[in-house]
Design an enzyme around this catalytic site. Structure first.
Site, PDB file in Angstrom:
ATOM      1  N   ASP A 112       0.572  -0.660  -0.137  1.00 48.82           N
ATOM      2  CA  ASP A 112       0.091   0.125  -0.085  1.00 48.82           C
ATOM      3  C   ASP A 112       0.976   0.936   0.131  1.00 48.82           C
ATOM      4  O   ASP A 112       1.973   1.544   0.960  1.00 48.82           O
ATOM      5  CB  ASP A 112      -0.423   0.389   1.995  1.00 48.82           C
ATOM      6  N   HIS A 122      -9.564  -1.475   1.968  1.00 54.01           N
ATOM      7  CA  HIS A 122      -8.991  -1.742   1.066  1.00 54.01           C
ATOM      8  C   HIS A 122      -9.339  -3.322   0.155  1.00 54.01           C
ATOM      9  O   HIS A 122      -9.575  -3.944   1.407  1.00 54.01           O
ATOM     10  CB  HIS A 122      -7.011  -1.906   1.250  1.00 54.01           C
TER      11      HIS A 122
END
Length: 249
Positions: free
Chosen positions: A148, A240
């Site tokens: 990420d 996510h």
């Protein structure tokens, strides 16, 4: 060559995902390597039965606090080395694990958000500049960089173009620099569509109004070995979505 499957996921509290069995679909895909960001858990706080039965070697890096950050890397193959900095001690701020395997290096990162005071954005840029120094030094090696990034690179990677942090020119230039070193955004090898990996809430997810913050960047020497690169939107539990890479090595 063998096919290598890697899944990366900002899991937003790994112990909660385990308790709710939301992590099960990841392991059911039987990846060779699993990368979890924002685990919000140190190794000492993990369910040892879960770890022992996972079938993986695992490496944990605790976050700044028990409520923020944290990395966990699960791998079937035992790496030759594992380190937690780029060039010098503490230059990754506890947000990177670098695993060296026989024929490639895996860099697992969780980029700082950069939100809040201006100093936080400066710290974020410093972090990525340290990463870039490492990439420059090792650019002739086979590298997979994943995690990420907390950055949306191009307009196709974000719904709200007015977003401040994650879409500033300085942040976007970080990924420009990574690509200028010969690294390839694996997802863009297969798709130019506006698909995202992160959403503010479930409603935004259903409308596909989000950001693509999660990436696999691959050394150009391995570009032709990439077989697929996907966003696993059907797996829920976090803001996510997991991302998946299949590559021959």
């Amino acid at each position: 060559m063998n096919n290598l499957k890697i899944i990366s996921w900002n899991v937003n509290a790994i112990r909660t995902r385990i308790k709710n069995k939301e992590i099960d679909p990841i392991f059911e895909k039987n990846p060779d390597i699993i990368l979890f960001q924002e685990t919000k858990a140190s190794f000492e706080k993990m369910n040892k039965k879960f770890l022992d039965e996972s079938g993986y070697n695992y490496y944990f890096l605790k976050g700044e606090t028990e409520r923020t950050g944290g990395l966990a890397t699960f791998t079937k193959e035992l790496p030759k080395t594992v380190k937690r900095f780029f060039i010098s001690s503490n230059d990754a701020n506890g947000r990177a694990s670098i695993l060296e395997f026989e024929n490639f290096i895996l860099i697992h990162i969780y980029g700082p958000t950069g939100t809040g005071k201006k100093a936080n954005l400066i710290e974020k840029l410093d972090y990525f500049n340290n990463l870039i120094k490492y990439l420059e030094f090792n650019k002739n090696k086979n590298i997979i960089l994943a995690g990420d990034f907390n950055i949306s690179h191009n307009e196709e990677d974000i719904f709200d173009k007015n977003t401040k942090i994650t879409f500033t020119d300085d942040e976007r230039e970080i990924i420009d620099k990574i690509e200028s070193l010969g690294f390839v955004d694996s997802y863009r090898v297969f798709s130019n569509e506006s698909n995202y990996t992160s959403w503010k809430n479930q409603e935004a997810r259903e409308k596909n109004e989000g950001s693509r913050l999660d990436y696999f960047f691959i050394s150009n020497s391995l570009k032709d070995n990439i077989k697929s690169s996907n966003i696993l939107k059907d797996i829920s539990g976090s803001k996510h979505a997991p991302i998946e890479l299949n590559i021959e090595l």
